[in-house]
Design a protein around this motif. Structure first.
Motif, PDB file in Angstrom:
ATOM      1  N   THR A  68       1.034  -1.302   0.074  1.00 46.08           N
ATOM      2  CA  THR A  68      -0.113  -0.121  -0.017  1.00 46.08           C
ATOM      3  C   THR A  68       0.855   1.257   0.029  1.00 46.08           C
ATOM      4  OG1 THR A  68      -1.735  -1.290   1.308  1.00 46.08           O
ATOM      5  CG2 THR A  68      -1.914   1.308   1.145  1.00 46.08           C
ATOM      6  N   ASP A  69       1.957   1.245   0.729  1.00 42.77           N
ATOM      7  CA  ASP A  69       2.740   2.417   0.930  1.00 42.77           C
ATOM      8  C   ASP A  69       3.934   2.408  -0.092  1.00 42.77           C
ATOM      9  OD1 ASP A  69       1.103   3.662   2.802  1.00 42.77           O
ATOM     10  OD2 ASP A  69       2.068   2.451   4.340  1.00 42.77           O
ATOM     11  N   ASP A  70       4.239   1.241  -0.867  1.00 43.72           N
ATOM     12  CA  ASP A  70       5.413   1.061  -1.664  1.00 43.72           C
ATOM     13  C   ASP A  70       5.273   2.155  -2.811  1.00 43.72           C
ATOM     14  OD1 ASP A  70       6.170  -0.562   0.254  1.00 43.72           O
ATOM     15  OD2 ASP A  70       6.037  -2.351  -1.142  1.00 43.72           O
ATOM     16  N   PRO A  71       6.391   2.501  -3.459  1.00 40.75           N
ATOM     17  CA  PRO A  71       6.442   3.474  -4.449  1.00 40.75           C
ATOM     18  C   PRO A  71       5.994   2.497  -5.808  1.00 40.75           C
ATOM     19  CG  PRO A  71       8.724   3.161  -3.944  1.00 40.75           C
ATOM     20  CD  PRO A  71       7.815   2.622  -2.652  1.00 40.75           C
ATOM     21  N   PRO A  72       5.799   3.045  -7.027  1.00 41.59           N
ATOM     22  CA  PRO A  72       5.257   1.994  -7.973  1.00 41.59           C
ATOM     23  C   PRO A  72       6.660   1.278  -8.505  1.00 41.59           C
ATOM     24  CG  PRO A  72       4.562   4.281  -8.587  1.00 41.59           C
ATOM     25  CD  PRO A  72       5.385   4.255  -7.139  1.00 41.59           C
ATOM     26  N   LYS A  73       7.750   1.715  -8.487  1.00 40.55           N
ATOM     27  CA  LYS A  73       8.981   0.965  -8.895  1.00 40.55           C
ATOM     28  C   LYS A  73       9.267  -0.245  -8.126  1.00 40.55           C
ATOM     29  CE  LYS A  73      12.648   3.746  -6.114  1.00 40.55           C
ATOM     30  NZ  LYS A  73      12.764   2.483  -5.447  1.00 40.55           N
ATOM     31  N   ASP A  74       8.875  -0.283  -6.769  1.00 41.10           N
ATOM     32  CA  ASP A  74       9.213  -1.498  -6.054  1.00 41.10           C
ATOM     33  C   ASP A  74       7.818  -2.640  -6.110  1.00 41.10           C
ATOM     34  OD1 ASP A  74      11.399  -0.231  -5.207  1.00 41.10           O
ATOM     35  OD2 ASP A  74      10.626   0.724  -3.470  1.00 41.10           O
ATOM     36  N   ARG A  75       6.847  -2.336  -7.043  1.00 45.45           N
ATOM     37  CA  ARG A  75       5.667  -3.272  -6.864  1.00 45.45           C
ATOM     38  C   ARG A  75       5.842  -4.436  -8.060  1.00 45.45           C
ATOM     39  NH1 ARG A  75       0.459  -0.016  -5.083  1.00 45.45           N
ATOM     40  NH2 ARG A  75       1.608   1.376  -3.687  1.00 45.45           N
ATOM     41  N   GLY A  76       6.842  -4.312  -8.833  1.00 46.81           N
ATOM     42  CA  GLY A  76       6.865  -5.298  -9.978  1.00 46.81           C
ATOM     43  C   GLY A  76       6.052  -5.545 -11.073  1.00 46.81           C
ATOM     44  N   LEU A  77       5.610  -4.125 -11.451  1.00 40.69           N
ATOM     45  CA  LEU A  77       4.537  -3.755 -12.317  1.00 40.69           C
ATOM     46  C   LEU A  77       5.004  -3.033 -13.524  1.00 40.69           C
ATOM     47  CD1 LEU A  77       1.802  -1.978  -9.727  1.00 40.69           C
ATOM     48  CD2 LEU A  77       1.971  -4.592 -10.352  1.00 40.69           C
ATOM     49  N   ALA A  78       4.143  -3.219 -14.612  1.00 40.31           N
ATOM     50  CA  ALA A  78       4.405  -2.389 -15.905  1.00 40.31           C
ATOM     51  C   ALA A  78       3.168  -1.970 -16.290  1.00 40.31           C
ATOM     52  CB  ALA A  78       4.977  -3.360 -16.926  1.00 40.31           C
ATOM     53  N   TYR A  98      14.185   1.237 -22.256  1.00 40.03           N
ATOM     54  CA  TYR A  98      14.838   2.219 -21.312  1.00 40.03           C
ATOM     55  C   TYR A  98      14.630   1.329 -19.852  1.00 40.03           C
ATOM     56  CZ  TYR A  98      14.968   5.882 -18.101  1.00 40.03           C
ATOM     57  OH  TYR A  98      15.278   6.838 -16.960  1.00 40.03           O
ATOM     58  N   GLY A  99      13.611   0.917 -19.458  1.00 40.94           N
ATOM     59  CA  GLY A  99      13.485   0.100 -18.134  1.00 40.94           C
ATOM     60  C   GLY A  99      14.509  -0.960 -18.140  1.00 40.94           C
ATOM     61  N   LEU A 100      14.876  -1.777 -19.134  1.00 38.28           N
ATOM     62  CA  LEU A 100      15.766  -2.776 -19.067  1.00 38.28           C
ATOM     63  C   LEU A 100      17.068  -2.065 -18.846  1.00 38.28           C
ATOM     64  CD1 LEU A 100      14.618  -5.284 -22.010  1.00 38.28           C
ATOM     65  CD2 LEU A 100      14.060  -5.517 -19.622  1.00 38.28           C
ATOM     66  N   ARG A 101      17.369  -1.163 -19.561  1.00 37.74           N
ATOM     67  CA  ARG A 101      18.833  -0.602 -19.215  1.00 37.74           C
ATOM     68  C   ARG A 101      19.025  -0.249 -17.951  1.00 37.74           C
ATOM     69  NH1 ARG A 101      19.230   3.788 -22.247  1.00 37.74           N
ATOM     70  NH2 ARG A 101      16.945   3.745 -23.411  1.00 37.74           N
ATOM     71  N   ILE A 102      17.855   0.599 -17.471  1.00 41.48           N
ATOM     72  CA  ILE A 102      17.961   1.063 -15.837  1.00 41.48           C
ATOM     73  C   ILE A 102      18.392  -0.219 -14.875  1.00 41.48           C
ATOM     74  CG2 ILE A 102      16.527   1.930 -14.047  1.00 41.48           C
ATOM     75  CD1 ILE A 102      17.805   3.988 -16.073  1.00 41.48           C
ATOM     76  N   ARG A 103      17.490  -1.311 -15.476  1.00 43.61           N
ATOM     77  CA  ARG A 103      17.878  -2.467 -14.540  1.00 43.61           C
ATOM     78  C   ARG A 103      19.259  -3.163 -14.874  1.00 43.61           C
ATOM     79  NH1 ARG A 103      12.404  -5.738 -15.782  1.00 43.61           N
ATOM     80  NH2 ARG A 103      13.600  -7.425 -15.199  1.00 43.61           N
ATOM     81  N   GLY A 104      19.703  -2.659 -15.768  1.00 46.51           N
ATOM     82  CA  GLY A 104      21.328  -3.373 -16.094  1.00 46.51           C
ATOM     83  C   GLY A 104      21.208  -4.570 -16.836  1.00 46.51           C
ATOM     84  N   SER A 105      20.116  -4.960 -17.531  1.00 44.31           N
ATOM     85  CA  SER A 105      20.208  -6.138 -18.478  1.00 44.31           C
ATOM     86  C   SER A 105      21.256  -6.161 -19.524  1.00 44.31           C
ATOM     87  CB  SER A 105      18.568  -6.167 -18.995  1.00 44.31           C
ATOM     88  OG  SER A 105      17.608  -6.124 -18.130  1.00 44.31           O
ATOM     89  N   ALA A 106      21.600  -7.282 -19.809  1.00 43.45           N
ATOM     90  CA  ALA A 106      22.714  -7.451 -20.819  1.00 43.45           C
ATOM     91  C   ALA A 106      22.282  -6.894 -22.130  1.00 43.45           C
ATOM     92  CB  ALA A 106      23.001  -8.905 -20.846  1.00 43.45           C
ATOM     93  N   SER A 107      23.116  -6.524 -22.970  1.00 50.40           N
ATOM     94  CA  SER A 107      22.558  -5.727 -24.300  1.00 50.40           C
ATOM     95  C   SER A 107      21.954  -6.796 -25.372  1.00 50.40           C
ATOM     96  CB  SER A 107      23.942  -5.513 -25.042  1.00 50.40           C
ATOM     97  OG  SER A 107      24.704  -4.255 -24.251  1.00 50.40           O
ATOM     98  N   ASP A 108      22.430  -8.103 -25.306  1.00 51.58           N
ATOM     99  CA  ASP A 108      21.840  -9.192 -26.233  1.00 51.58           C
ATOM    100  C   ASP A 108      20.397  -9.242 -25.718  1.00 51.58           C
ATOM    101  OD1 ASP A 108      24.455  -9.379 -27.547  1.00 51.58           O
ATOM    102  OD2 ASP A 108      25.004 -11.182 -26.573  1.00 51.58           O
ATOM    103  N   GLU A 109      20.258  -9.284 -24.442  1.00 58.23           N
ATOM    104  CA  GLU A 109      18.805  -9.653 -23.656  1.00 58.23           C
ATOM    105  C   GLU A 109      17.950  -8.447 -24.205  1.00 58.23           C
ATOM    106  OE1 GLU A 109      15.722 -11.745 -21.667  1.00 58.23           O
ATOM    107  OE2 GLU A 109      17.610 -12.325 -22.710  1.00 58.23           O
ATOM    108  N   ILE A 110      18.529  -7.429 -24.265  1.00 58.44           N
ATOM    109  CA  ILE A 110      17.614  -6.113 -24.415  1.00 58.44           C
ATOM    110  C   ILE A 110      17.392  -6.402 -25.909  1.00 58.44           C
ATOM    111  CG2 ILE A 110      17.779  -3.696 -24.761  1.00 58.44           C
ATOM    112  CD1 ILE A 110      19.328  -3.426 -22.348  1.00 58.44           C
ATOM    113  N   ASP A 111      18.040  -6.600 -26.793  1.00 55.13           N
ATOM    114  CA  ASP A 111      18.054  -6.417 -28.298  1.00 55.13           C
ATOM    115  C   ASP A 111      16.971  -7.769 -28.569  1.00 55.13           C
ATOM    116  OD1 ASP A 111      19.739  -4.566 -28.712  1.00 55.13           O
ATOM    117  OD2 ASP A 111      21.382  -5.988 -29.373  1.00 55.13           O
ATOM    118  N   HIS A 112      16.968  -8.638 -28.037  1.00 56.66           N
ATOM    119  CA  HIS A 112      15.991  -9.981 -28.144  1.00 56.66           C
ATOM    120  C   HIS A 112      14.679  -9.731 -27.924  1.00 56.66           C
ATOM    121  CE1 HIS A 112      14.532 -13.852 -28.334  1.00 56.66           C
ATOM    122  NE2 HIS A 112      14.174 -13.928 -27.029  1.00 56.66           N
ATOM    123  N   ARG A 113      14.550  -9.131 -26.598  1.00 55.04           N
ATOM    124  CA  ARG A 113      13.180  -8.555 -26.281  1.00 55.04           C
ATOM    125  C   ARG A 113      12.586  -7.572 -27.056  1.00 55.04           C
ATOM    126  NH1 ARG A 113      13.016  -8.704 -19.218  1.00 55.04           N
ATOM    127  NH2 ARG A 113      14.259 -10.622 -19.153  1.00 55.04           N
TER     128      ARG A 113
END
Length: 384
Positions: A68-78, A98-113
């Motif tokens: 209830t008191d958590d910010p949007p970024k901590d709720r696991g939502l899109a 953008y969201g994947l880069r902020i989370r530090g995902s690998a470049s190959d994974e980002i391209d694939h998704r």
């Protein structure tokens, strides 16, 4: 996992109650649509789930955890909302990733998704374009793609298809269902389009004046509405309603009388009969489950191809020949709508007899609006 529970959630804005004591239990991987008229509280409910609005009362839990008191970024939502919010200085690829880069995902994974989402949303060849170079529908698809690539536990969608053309909108309904099943993601979808809700959802939550009216599978809401509001809201064109009184096992009204001895009325005396236009037939097609014939006059016909909508004024046979139809109130409350086959010719002013399918008659308590009964099967005739 992406189960969700709203417990006694209320949202007030000064003296206005936008959402009142909302209780919702959504199972992991369910596709739930929130539907209702404008201003009913469905978008406010979605924003409280997403953390964009804080409840005045109650709790929001995801997978059993109080957020209830958590910010949007901590709720696991899109989230994908009706108002498109893309970064104007980033191209399509950068917006979607953008969201994947902020989370530090690998470049190959980002391209694939991103490539997979672009193919699904028909954005191939547009990844280098800027938002200003896209149509409104294309920008909305980019926003959907940005949510898809994150592979969240819960999708929140507020009319994400509103800006798409009709053909693409129908295609995207199927694609959103496929995506939801593919990723097994709990999805909460706000729409004013009941056809979207009926065709896409595992369950539909109907809201009015900030209060949950019914949550059930789409066909259950259609065939067994819990109250008059749900009955009138679900289905197009809307259900016919006729108010009257029960005396000696008969429903009596200004429009028609009806034998209701086979219905369990629970002692109710003031009833509203509901019948959908597709459950009104010409009397010559009468079967054992049909009501007594009802005399009516044709007011307007609307041919739409596979059927014809026929607007009727229903009256008793004696009144029909004596009453001037121009005296019937201007709001059309005396009208009764049926859906007729296209090969049956009817014209304005025709006098016809119609019957109601008793298996599809709905009875509501006139005072409370609550459902009393839903249809009856014809009684079996003993074999001689």
């Amino acid at each position: 996992m992406g189960s969700l529970r709203l417990s006694n959630v209320t949202k007030r804005y000064d003296d206005v109650v936008a959402v009142n004591d909302m209780n919702l239990d959504i199972e992991d991987s369910e596709f739930i649509s929130l539907v209702g008229p404008s201003g009913c509280g469905k978008s406010t409910t979605l924003k409280m789930i997403g953390g964009l609005e804080h409840p005045s009362e109650g709790t929001v839990r995801i997978d059993g955890e109080d957020v209830t008191d958590d910010p949007p970024k901590d709720r696991g939502l899109a989230m994908v909302f009706q108002n498109i919010a893309l970064f104007p200085h980033m191209n399509v690829y950068d917006n979607m990733s953008y969201g994947l880069r902020i989370r530090g995902s690998a470049s190959d994974e980002i391209d694939h998704r991103v490539d997979e989402a672009a193919e699904t949303l028909k954005l191939e060849g547009m990844l280098d374009r800027m938002p200003s170079e896209l149509s409104g529908g294309q920008r909305q698809r980019v926003a959907i793609g940005r949510a898809i690539v994150r592979e969240p536990e819960v999708f929140l969608m507020d009319e994400p298809l509103a800006n798409l053309d009709a053909k693409l909108r129908v295609h995207m309904r199927t694609e959103l269902q496929r995506i939801q099943r593919k990723f097994n993601v709990t999805t909460i979808y706000v729409t004013h389009d009941q056809e979207e809700a009926m065709t896409m959802s595992d369950r539909v939550a109907i809201i009015n004046d900030g209060e949950l009216q019914q949550i059930a599978p789409p066909l259950e809401c259609y065939h067994e509405p819990e109250n008059r509001f749900v009955a009138g809201f679900i289905g197009s064109p809307s259900m016919n309603f006729v108010e009257g009184t029960v005396r000696d096992g008969r429903f009596e009204s200004e429009k028609f009388d009806l034998d209701v001895r086979d219905f369990d009325l629970g002692g109710a005396e003031h009833l509203t009969v509901g019948i959908r236009p597709e459950d009104v037939y010409f009397a010559e097609s009468k079967e054992t489950n049909s009501s007594e014939p009802i005399r009516a006059t044709v007011d307007v016909t609307e041919p739409i191809g596979e059927k014809v909508f026929v607007y009727l004024y229903t009256q008793s046979e004696n009144e029909l020949s004596n009453r001037d139809l121009t005296d019937i109130d201007a709001e059309g409350r005396s009208q009764f709508l049926m859906s007729a086959p296209p090969d049956r010719e009817v014209s304005e002013g025709d006098t016809i007899d119609v019957v109601l399918d008793r298996r599809s008659i709905h009875l509501f308590d006139t005072e409370t609006g609550e459902a009393v009964a839903h249809g009856v099967e014809p009684k079996s005739t003993p074999t001689p």
